[in-house]
Design an enzyme around this catalytic site. Structure first.
Site, PDB file in Angstrom:
ATOM      1  CB  CYS A 148      -4.506  11.295   1.884  1.00 20.20           C
ATOM      2  SG  CYS A 148      -3.310  11.401   0.532  1.00 20.20           S
ATOM      3  CE  LYS A 197      -7.535   5.679  -5.686  1.00 18.39           C
ATOM      4  NZ  LYS A 197      -6.913   6.283  -4.546  1.00 18.39           N
ATOM      5  CB  ILE A 222      -5.069   5.038  11.385  1.00 23.09           C
ATOM      6  CG1 ILE A 222      -4.252   3.537  11.182  1.00 23.09           C
ATOM      7  CG2 ILE A 222      -5.029   5.263  12.923  1.00 23.09           C
ATOM      8  CD1 ILE A 222      -3.147   3.501  11.662  1.00 23.09           C
ATOM      9  CG  ASN A 223      -5.221   8.128   5.142  1.00 22.32           C
ATOM     10  OD1 ASN A 223      -4.545   7.094   4.864  1.00 22.32           O
ATOM     11  ND2 ASN A 223      -5.934   8.538   4.773  1.00 22.32           N
ATOM     12  N   GLY A 247      -8.672  -3.262   3.978  1.00 25.71           N
ATOM     13  CA  GLY A 247      -7.745  -2.052   3.099  1.00 25.71           C
ATOM     14  C   GLY A 247      -6.708  -2.894   2.432  1.00 25.71           C
ATOM     15  CB  THR A 248      -3.682  -3.436   2.414  1.00 24.79           C
ATOM     16  OG1 THR A 248      -2.670  -2.059   3.236  1.00 24.79           O
ATOM     17  CG2 THR A 248      -2.508  -4.662   1.916  1.00 24.79           C
ATOM     18  CB  ILE A 264      -2.866   6.000  -5.642  1.00 20.18           C
ATOM     19  CG1 ILE A 264      -2.344   4.515  -5.608  1.00 20.18           C
ATOM     20  CG2 ILE A 264      -3.357   6.526  -7.091  1.00 20.18           C
ATOM     21  CD1 ILE A 264      -1.684   4.107  -6.054  1.00 20.18           C
ATOM     22  N   GLY A 265      -2.026   9.431  -4.731  1.00 23.58           N
ATOM     23  CA  GLY A 265      -2.275  10.944  -5.226  1.00 23.58           C
ATOM     24  C   GLY A 265      -3.903  10.598  -5.369  1.00 23.58           C
ATOM     25  CG  ASN A 295     -12.119   9.372   1.118  1.00 26.97           C
ATOM     26  OD1 ASN A 295     -11.858   9.882   0.766  1.00 26.97           O
ATOM     27  ND2 ASN A 295     -11.898   8.488   2.479  1.00 26.97           N
TER      28      ASN A 295
END
Lengths: 260, 309
Positions: free
Chosen positions: B136, B51, B197-198, B271-272, B77-78, B105
């Site tokens: 982000c 993260k 990609i983000n 990812g997800t 999430i920020g 990251n």
């Protein structure tokens, strides 16, 4: 934490919109404690990417049971499942309720928040009082489970359809005020935030301990995504985000910072 | 999940990061690795991308931070994280015990913060590479602001390059008109690889309260819904640069991962889907190997960028 394909043994309607699902899942049931939860990948739920968390209602040798209310797409899909079907279960997850109890246990439940408290009452090895509240009679569940175990049951409904009319924390407050103080209560609770907050305040005013199980929308369930965080107060007074899925879901009320 | 070693060479090299297979995890979806160690054999992954980490601890956004939407989820999430020192103390001892490359990251609110955090992370034993998060969408300062402006992207990538000798992998934003321009900038400024990609910005509204579902109002969309967008961008980027690409966006199985490789990605990140099934990465590795076998290929490298148009 384990991840296992569970097979459905039983799907039973309890009352109104509530069902109980019994799953054969030995890798999860073996280590499960009251207050912990499982993260379920609901089958046949197309275009959905998240699992659904459910607290443990009961655990036997190889099986776990969950109590759920049909409220959205996930629980609607869950409701269609038949015995013999399989689904992926991750668990047991989180930290459950502390099991050492020198005081008089008082369980406080709102709606289906009663589920983990059933499991707790069974394992606590001590009898006490259950206070359960809901909007109306259909939301008052599992009473027989507690009566069988010899617990005193106190019921509150907002519409007065069963038990006393009012909020569960109101009837609890009245009961505490009438009660002799020789046997200090310790609270264990699961339900909506408003109920937990009111109970936390009540416990603090009585100088009692209250273990509250928070219910938050979850992502991963494993402590990785940081979606289900809640503000906690550290010992030094500073605040930090705690992960409800991993650091909780059970916290002592003095740790929890409620939004004003 | 266990299978015999075969004659197929799954290993890939991201200009200095040697991965035993091309499958890693997308930052933010796998925590710091140890959260999933009970159920995923970390040493079967090609690498772990942890993260996002910043110079100082960061609180992230208010809740709700995540909502499921058709075909994926929105998150805001920020970038909550314990900062470089907190990360190194809390999570690296565990990661060092595992034989798997660790890619951190890294992000900042200014060019200087990116550079300083990167320099500090370069001194942390066991860190094998840096993924530079210039994309982000969930914080007001930094993040995407660096990834959607050509000058700022060049500036921050160049500054990080000067601050580290570790392999450096800018993570590109999809929220640009032409991804190949940003891929090219990354290569020019000395990136060893790029990842893309983000998430794509999105929002969801509770129509009963008429309020946004996320506390941050907007969030980043991820999951199967963005897969075709990501494949197209990886394909475009692959034509613009020679450095390796980590392709990601909506991977759920080997097939969706293989699309990225054919489009030109050397490695892929799940990812997800880690939330849906934490075993996805391991299934993807097995599936890629089966695919290569079925197509008579001896290495995953043979498949990279083989799209026939």
């Amino acid at each position: 934490m384990n991840i296992e394909n569970a097979s459905i043994l039983k799907q039973e309607k309890v009352t109104g919109d509530y069902n109980v699902l019994v799953l054969d899942v030995p890798g999860v049931s073996a280590h499960a404690q009251p207050g912990q939860f499982v993260h379920i990948l609901v089958p046949r739920l197309e275009n959905h990417v998240l699992r659904r968390p459910f607290s443990l209602y009961g655990v036997e040798d190889r099986t776990i049971s969950i109590l759920y209310k049909r409220v959205g797409k996930g629980t609607a899909a869950l409701n269609l499942l038949q015995p013999g079907e399989e689904m992926s279960v991750m668990g047991p997850l989180g930290n459950g309720f502390p099991m050492e109890c020198d005081c008089h246990p008082v369980l406080v439940a709102g709606g289906y928040g009663v589920a983990p408290l059933c499991f707790l009452a069974e394992k606590l090895g001590k009898k006490g009082d259950l206070f359960v509240g809901g909007r109306s009679e259909a939301d008052i569940l599992c009473i027989e489970d507690f009566e069988k175990l010899g617990w005193n049951v106190h019921i509150a409904t907002e519409d007065g359809s069963v038990g006393q009319k009012g909020l569960v924390t109101e009837i609890l407050d009245a009961w505490l005020n009438e009660r002799a103080d020789e046997d200090k209560p310790v609270f264990y609770a699961c339900g909506p935030d408003g109920m937990l907050k009111a109970l936390g305040n009540l416990a603090e005013s009585k100088g009692a301990t209250a273990w509250l199980s928070l219910d938050k929308h979850m992502g991963c369930g494993a402590g990785a995504c940081l979606a289900c965080v809640h503000k906690l107060r550290k010992k030094d007074g500073s605040e930090e985000w705690g992960r409800v899925c991993k650091d909780g879901p059970v916290f002592e009320c003095r740790e929890i910072v409620w939004e004003t | 999940m266990n299978h015999e070693p075969s004659a197929i060479d799954l290993s890939v090299d991201l200009n200095g990061i040697e991965m035993r297979n091309p499958v890693t995890v997308a930052s933010g979806t796998f925590g710091y690795g140890q959260e999933y160690a009970d159920i995923v054999d970390l040493e079967k992954l090609g690498a772990i991308v942890v993260k996002g980490v910043s110079l100082e601890p960061w609180d992230g956004n208010q809740t709700p931070r995540m909502v499921e939407v058709p075909g994926g989820l929105l998150n805001a999430i920020g970038l909550q994280n314990p900062g470089v020192d907190g990360f190194a103390e809390t999570y690296m001892p565990f990661l060092r015990k595992h034989d798997v490359p660790v890619i951190v990251n890294v992000w900042g609110k200014s060019v200087d913060e990116y550079a300083e955090a990167s320099a500090r992370l370069s001194d942390v034993e066991g860190v094998d590479g840096l993924e530079v998060n210039i994309s982000c969408p969930n914080i007001k300062e930094g993040g995407i602001a660096f990834g959607t402006d050509e000058k700022m992207a060049a500036e921050v990538i160049s500054a990080v390059r000067k601050s580290t000798k570790l392999p450096m992998i800018p993570k590109l934003s999809p929220n640009v008109t032409d991804i190949s321009i940003f891929a090219h900038i990354a290569e020019e400024e000395g990136a060893d690889a790029i990842s893309l990609i983000n998430t794509l910005p999105g929002m969801a509204i509770d129509i009963e309260t008429r309020k946004p579902v996320l506390a941050n109002v907007v969030g980043g969309l991820s999951g199967p819904a963005i897969h075709p967008v990501a494949v197209k961008m990886v394909w475009q980027a692959a034509q613009a640069v020679k450095i390796p690409i980590i392709g990601m966006g909506g991977i759920t199985d080997a097939a969706t991962a293989i699309e990225f490789i054919i489009a030109g990605a050397t490695a892929v990140a799940v990812g997800t889907a880690n939330f849906t099934d934490p075993a996805t990465c391991l299934n993807v590795v097995v599936g890629i190997e089966e695919y290569l076998l079925r197509h008579g290929m001896k290495s995953v490298a043979e498949l990279v960028g083989t799209l026939e148009v």
